[in-house]
Write an enzyme that holds these catalytic residues in place. Structure first.
Site, PDB file in Angstrom:
ATOM      1  N   LYS A   1       0.751  -1.275   0.002  1.00  0.00           N
ATOM      2  CA  LYS A   1       0.222   0.039   0.048  1.00  0.00           C
ATOM      3  C   LYS A   1       1.078   1.321  -0.175  1.00  0.00           C
ATOM      4  O   LYS A   1       1.420   1.562   1.158  1.00  0.00           O
ATOM      5  CB  LYS A   1      -0.801  -0.034   1.366  1.00  0.00           C
ATOM      6  CG  LYS A   1      -2.175   1.069   1.038  1.00  0.00           C
ATOM      7  CD  LYS A   1      -2.636   1.776   2.475  1.00  0.00           C
ATOM      8  CE  LYS A   1      -1.752   2.602   2.880  1.00  0.00           C
ATOM      9  NZ  LYS A   1      -1.544   3.988   2.078  1.00  0.00           N
TER      10      LYS A   1
ATOM     11  N   GLY B   1       6.976   4.861   8.195  1.00  0.00           N
ATOM     12  CA  GLY B   1       6.244   6.121   8.455  1.00  0.00           C
ATOM     13  C   GLY B   1       6.309   6.838   9.832  1.00  0.00           C
ATOM     14  O   GLY B   1       7.194   6.453  10.500  1.00  0.00           O
ATOM     15  N   SER B   2       5.419   7.243  10.400  1.00  0.00           N
ATOM     16  CA  SER B   2       5.264   8.045  11.649  1.00  0.00           C
ATOM     17  C   SER B   2       5.530   6.988  12.795  1.00  0.00           C
ATOM     18  O   SER B   2       4.879   5.836  12.811  1.00  0.00           O
ATOM     19  CB  SER B   2       4.245   9.035  11.642  1.00  0.00           C
ATOM     20  OG  SER B   2       3.020   8.181  11.766  1.00  0.00           O
ATOM     21  N   THR B   3       5.997   7.411  13.893  1.00  0.00           N
ATOM     22  CA  THR B   3       6.065   6.548  15.076  1.00  0.00           C
ATOM     23  C   THR B   3       4.614   6.323  15.492  1.00  0.00           C
ATOM     24  O   THR B   3       4.210   5.177  16.151  1.00  0.00           O
ATOM     25  CB  THR B   3       7.000   7.486  15.881  1.00  0.00           C
ATOM     26  OG1 THR B   3       8.263   7.444  15.689  1.00  0.00           O
ATOM     27  CG2 THR B   3       6.804   6.420  17.563  1.00  0.00           C
ATOM     28  N   GLU B   4       3.681   7.301  15.355  1.00  0.00           N
ATOM     29  CA  GLU B   4       2.415   7.274  15.739  1.00  0.00           C
ATOM     30  C   GLU B   4       1.693   6.276  15.055  1.00  0.00           C
ATOM     31  O   GLU B   4       1.168   5.191  15.797  1.00  0.00           O
ATOM     32  CB  GLU B   4       1.670   8.592  15.737  1.00  0.00           C
ATOM     33  CG  GLU B   4       0.102   8.844  15.829  1.00  0.00           C
ATOM     34  CD  GLU B   4      -0.319  10.117  15.217  1.00  0.00           C
ATOM     35  OE1 GLU B   4       0.478  10.732  14.841  1.00  0.00           O
ATOM     36  OE2 GLU B   4      -1.390  10.083  15.370  1.00  0.00           O
TER      37      GLU B   4
ATOM     38  N   GLY C   1       3.305   3.842  13.410  1.00  0.00           N
ATOM     39  CA  GLY C   1       4.101   2.619  13.986  1.00  0.00           C
ATOM     40  C   GLY C   1       3.416   1.725  15.131  1.00  0.00           C
ATOM     41  O   GLY C   1       3.258   0.517  15.182  1.00  0.00           O
TER      42      GLY C   1
ATOM     43  N   GLU D   1       9.843   1.037  10.472  1.00  0.00           N
ATOM     44  CA  GLU D   1      11.051   2.035  10.334  1.00  0.00           C
ATOM     45  C   GLU D   1      10.265   3.529  10.541  1.00  0.00           C
ATOM     46  O   GLU D   1       9.423   3.853   9.633  1.00  0.00           O
ATOM     47  CB  GLU D   1      11.602   1.821   8.897  1.00  0.00           C
ATOM     48  CG  GLU D   1      13.067   2.620   8.877  1.00  0.00           C
ATOM     49  CD  GLU D   1      13.099   4.037   8.116  1.00  0.00           C
ATOM     50  OE1 GLU D   1      12.775   5.002   8.823  1.00  0.00           O
ATOM     51  OE2 GLU D   1      13.016   3.708   7.009  1.00  0.00           O
TER      52      GLU D   1
ATOM     53  N   CYS E   1      13.392  10.445   7.263  1.00  0.00           N
ATOM     54  CA  CYS E   1      13.463  10.105   8.831  1.00  0.00           C
ATOM     55  C   CYS E   1      14.830  10.321   9.197  1.00  0.00           C
ATOM     56  O   CYS E   1      14.956  10.379  10.524  1.00  0.00           O
ATOM     57  CB  CYS E   1      13.074   8.441   8.634  1.00  0.00           C
ATOM     58  SG  CYS E   1      14.051   7.618   7.271  1.00  0.00           S
TER      59      CYS E   1
ATOM     60  N   GLU F   1      10.005  15.579  15.698  1.00  0.00           N
ATOM     61  CA  GLU F   1      10.216  15.556  14.355  1.00  0.00           C
ATOM     62  C   GLU F   1       9.510  16.325  13.727  1.00  0.00           C
ATOM     63  O   GLU F   1       8.318  16.137  13.648  1.00  0.00           O
ATOM     64  CB  GLU F   1      10.039  14.015  13.936  1.00  0.00           C
ATOM     65  CG  GLU F   1      10.437  13.956  12.204  1.00  0.00           C
ATOM     66  CD  GLU F   1      10.261  12.479  11.903  1.00  0.00           C
ATOM     67  OE1 GLU F   1       9.182  11.832  11.956  1.00  0.00           O
ATOM     68  OE2 GLU F   1      11.209  11.778  11.416  1.00  0.00           O
TER      69      GLU F   1
HETATM   70  P1  NAI Z   1       1.917   8.263   8.419  1.00  0.00           P
HETATM   71  O1  NAI Z   1       2.675   7.474   9.284  1.00  0.00           O
HETATM   72  O2  NAI Z   1       0.348   8.442   8.628  1.00  0.00           O
HETATM   73  O3  NAI Z   1       1.795   7.515   6.820  1.00  0.00           O
HETATM   74  C1  NAI Z   1       2.832   6.577   6.244  1.00  0.00           C
HETATM   75  C2  NAI Z   1       2.169   5.514   5.741  1.00  0.00           C
HETATM   76  O4  NAI Z   1       1.264   5.035   6.458  1.00  0.00           O
HETATM   77  C3  NAI Z   1       0.980   5.888   4.571  1.00  0.00           C
HETATM   78  O5  NAI Z   1       1.007   4.805   3.575  1.00  0.00           O
HETATM   79  C4  NAI Z   1      -0.350   5.808   5.292  1.00  0.00           C
HETATM   80  O6  NAI Z   1      -1.477   5.668   4.447  1.00  0.00           O
HETATM   81  C5  NAI Z   1      -0.265   4.675   6.231  1.00  0.00           C
HETATM   82  N1  NAI Z   1      -1.087   4.681   7.390  1.00  0.00           N
HETATM   83  C6  NAI Z   1      -1.446   5.912   8.052  1.00  0.00           C
HETATM   84  N2  NAI Z   1      -2.305   5.670   9.051  1.00  0.00           N
HETATM   85  C7  NAI Z   1      -2.533   4.036   8.955  1.00  0.00           C
HETATM   86  C8  NAI Z   1      -3.126   3.252   9.819  1.00  0.00           C
HETATM   87  N3  NAI Z   1      -3.861   3.504  10.816  1.00  0.00           N
HETATM   88  N4  NAI Z   1      -2.826   2.080   9.682  1.00  0.00           N
HETATM   89  C9  NAI Z   1      -1.984   1.602   8.751  1.00  0.00           C
HETATM   90  N5  NAI Z   1      -1.322   2.348   7.665  1.00  0.00           N
HETATM   91  C10 NAI Z   1      -1.649   3.811   8.152  1.00  0.00           C
HETATM   92  O7  NAI Z   1       2.588   9.482   8.091  1.00  0.00           O
HETATM   93  P2  NAI Z   1       1.860  10.990   7.744  1.00  0.00           P
HETATM   94  O8  NAI Z   1       0.679  11.384   8.541  1.00  0.00           O
HETATM   95  O9  NAI Z   1       1.766  11.047   6.292  1.00  0.00           O
HETATM   96  O10 NAI Z   1       3.277  11.914   8.231  1.00  0.00           O
HETATM   97  C11 NAI Z   1       2.943  12.422   9.344  1.00  0.00           C
HETATM   98  C12 NAI Z   1       4.479  12.544   9.834  1.00  0.00           C
HETATM   99  O11 NAI Z   1       4.897  11.139  10.102  1.00  0.00           O
HETATM  100  C13 NAI Z   1       5.425  13.139   9.416  1.00  0.00           C
HETATM  101  O12 NAI Z   1       5.447  14.854   9.474  1.00  0.00           O
HETATM  102  C14 NAI Z   1       6.922  12.822   9.605  1.00  0.00           C
HETATM  103  O13 NAI Z   1       7.135  13.164  10.999  1.00  0.00           O
HETATM  104  C15 NAI Z   1       6.405  11.182  10.019  1.00  0.00           C
HETATM  105  N6  NAI Z   1       7.021  10.375   8.918  1.00  0.00           N
HETATM  106  C16 NAI Z   1       7.891   9.705   8.810  1.00  0.00           C
HETATM  107  C17 NAI Z   1       8.523   8.864   7.850  1.00  0.00           C
HETATM  108  C18 NAI Z   1       9.668   7.944   7.831  1.00  0.00           C
HETATM  109  O14 NAI Z   1      10.371   8.107   6.731  1.00  0.00           O
HETATM  110  N7  NAI Z   1      10.063   7.573   8.835  1.00  0.00           N
HETATM  111  C19 NAI Z   1       7.829   8.984   6.441  1.00  0.00           C
HETATM  112  C20 NAI Z   1       6.377   9.884   6.700  1.00  0.00           C
HETATM  113  C21 NAI Z   1       6.127  10.491   7.421  1.00  0.00           C
END
Ligand code: NAI
Ligand code: MG
Length: 498
Positions: free
Chosen positions: A196, A249-252, A254, A271, A305, A402
């Protein structure tokens, strides 16, 4: 400057074609027919639509992946043939490098030159590297002694088996590359996948899926569901037909993934975020350390990240480095990613723009000094000026959290013990940087840093051979290198009485 999508040669055909998801080798709409809008973040305009898949679509994709894992051509394929397909995926990425770079630039906002030089070749290299692993995944034999069975003889060995169906959820900062990091080891080990992509940047994953079919990947081995995190992502993370979830993605989120996986104890690799310390000692070669520290944060607009977002500068050179990094920031060409002169594009979305400017406003209110930048740029799109902050510390959100934007906070320090302690004062542990000409100092500091990667006199160097991942709340497990192979395999111990 390229101003219209039509002017882009390579990606035009792909952008014009209707977007569907890949399930069991067929291109399909979402079951309920809904779509989501895809934006060009430089313009703030909708450039495409993709299906908004949700739980029903995830069910179909997981079922296809389960079938492909159980009894298809994939499970019977030799490791060599599997490796050849993975290699061919790498080749096809390189053959379509310009197109993929343009798609990535329009969808994510990053400079097309950067996508062409980094994201795309790195993605190809990951597949080429993992292709070689397909034939090199093997167990061991063991001379077991078994003290309670004197005189008995055994033949004991391990088998490495694919973990099964993997749900892979990737973010928007390096859409193609993050998909490659996830897909490469899954295919090398013989797993099957439901991928996804992020709702902000689904396009390159769909083009990659086309290339994977062209490479000869059997139907159902990789399925791609586009959709929102809260619906499609959550359905995938909690799906009982999924054996492992791999998330970036985000720690939240995660933590939500871990909770969703807890129901049936799926395997999980995550990660997550970072707030990486980048330490400049007074004895560093400042000619390289200053641009190095600037690039550590400003590369990919700070949407990394591993971004070096806490810049620790030894007191004696504090002003010099602060001014140097700020001057560097001022010279960065901010613009639309498709413009060949652009060095830094927009943030990925209106939401991220709001998030980053929200941090900047909070810093301002709390008395943190803005040395340069600090504001949104332009009327259209989601641009933020490269920003250097001074005087932030624990308790300031710009220091603690972050930001995921082009914002660095500079902090002075006076000795190694002080900076080692300060560097670790964070919930994260993804990466760290050290700039010094004193190798003894570097070697003494490296083991003290709680981080999955430490760069010395360089930053943001990634390679398919080098494991990447986090300590603490930056995640579980490692991507890339031989280490990732273990994340996608089960070890079966076999003991035969002779
Ligand atoms: P996010 O963690 O919501 O998005 C990353 C992925 O997770 C996307 O594919 C999203 O559709 C999916 N996702 C979102 N909610 C989900 C859920 N409940 N269950 C399963 N999958 C889910 O990140 P977002 O909201 O786009 O960005 C917010 C913050 O997260 C950023 O400002 C940054 O601090 C951090 N982030 C960190 C990344 C990294 O490379 N470690 C990459 C993207 C965001
Ligand atoms: Mg989110």
């Amino acid at each position: 400057m390229v101003t219209t999508v039509e002017a882009v040669s390579h990606a035009t055909r792909f952008l014009k074609q209707p977007k569907r998801m890949l399930v069991d080798g067929a291109w399909v709409d979402a079951c309920h027919g809904r779509t989501l809008e895809v934006y060009d973040p430089a313009l703030g305009e909708v450039i495409d639509h993709v299906p908004a898949g949700d739980a029903e679509d995830v069910d179909l994709a997981v079922a296809a992946a389960r079938r492909a894992f159980a009894d298809s051509e994939w499970s019977r394929m030799t490791a060599s043939d599997r490796g050849r397909i993975i290699w061919r995926v790498g080749d096809l990425i390189l053959e379509h490098a310009d197109e993929l770079a343009e798609i990535e630039s329009m969808d994510n906002g990053k400079p097309v030159s950067v996508a062409r030089a980094a994201d795309v070749p790195l993605a190809a290299d990951l597949f080429h590297y993992m292709a070689g692993f397909a034939t090199k995944i093997h167990g061991q034999t063991f001379p077991i002694s078994v003290p309670y069975a004197p005189g008995a003889q055994f033949h004991a060995y391990t088998l490495k088996e694919p973990v099964g169906v993997v749900g892979q959820i990737v973010p928007w900062n390096f859409p193609l590359l993050m998909a490659a990091w996830k897909l490469g080891p899954a295919l090398a080990t013989g797993c099957t996948v439901v991928l996804k992509p992020a709702e902000q940047t689904p396009l390159s994953a769909l083009r990659l899926a086309e290339l994977m079919l062209d490479a000869g990947l059997p139907n159902g081995v990789v399925n791609v569901i586009t959709g929102f995190g809260e619906t499609a992502g959550a359905a995938l993370a909690g799906h009982p037909g999924v054996d492992k979830v791999a998330f970036t993605g985000s720690t939240e989120v995660g933590k939500l993934i871990v909770k969703a996986a807890a129901n049936d104890l799926k395997r999980v690799t995550i990660e997550l975020g970072g707030k990486s310390p980048n330490v400049v000692f007074a004895d560093a070669d400042l000619e390289t350390a200053i641009p190095g520290a600037a690039n550590a944060i400003f590369f990919n607009h700070g949407q990394c990240c591993a971004a070096g977002s806490r810049l620790y500068i030894e007191q004696k050179v504090y002003d010099q480095v602060l001014v140097g990094v700020s001057d560097y920031a001022d010279k960065i060409m901010v613009g639309r990613g498709l413009d060949p002169d652009t060095e830094m594009g927009p943030l990925v979305s209106a939401e991220q723009l709001e998030r980053v400017t929200g941090f900047l406003e909070a810093g301002d209110r709390e008395g943190v000094r803005t040395v340069t930048g600090g504001t949104q740029v332009g009327e259209h799109g989601y641009f933020v000026a490269p920003t250097v902050l001074d005087g932030a510390g624990p308790g300031n959100s710009v220091f603690d959290e972050e930001i995921f934007g082009p914002v660095v906070t500079a902090i002075p320090f006076s000795d190694t013990a002080e900076v080692a302690a300060a560097a670790n004062e964070t919930i994260y542990g993804l990466a760290a940087g050290i700039w010094t000409t004193d190798l003894t100092k570097a070697h003494r500091l490296i083991p003290q840093l709680h981080a999955g990667t430490v760069w010395v006199n360089t930053y943001n160097i990634f390679d398919a051979a080098l494991p990447f991942g986090g300590y603490k709340q930056s995640g579980w497990g490692r991507e890339m290198g031989e280490e990732v192979i273990h994340e996608y395999t089960e070890t079966k111990s076999v003991c035969i009485g002779l």
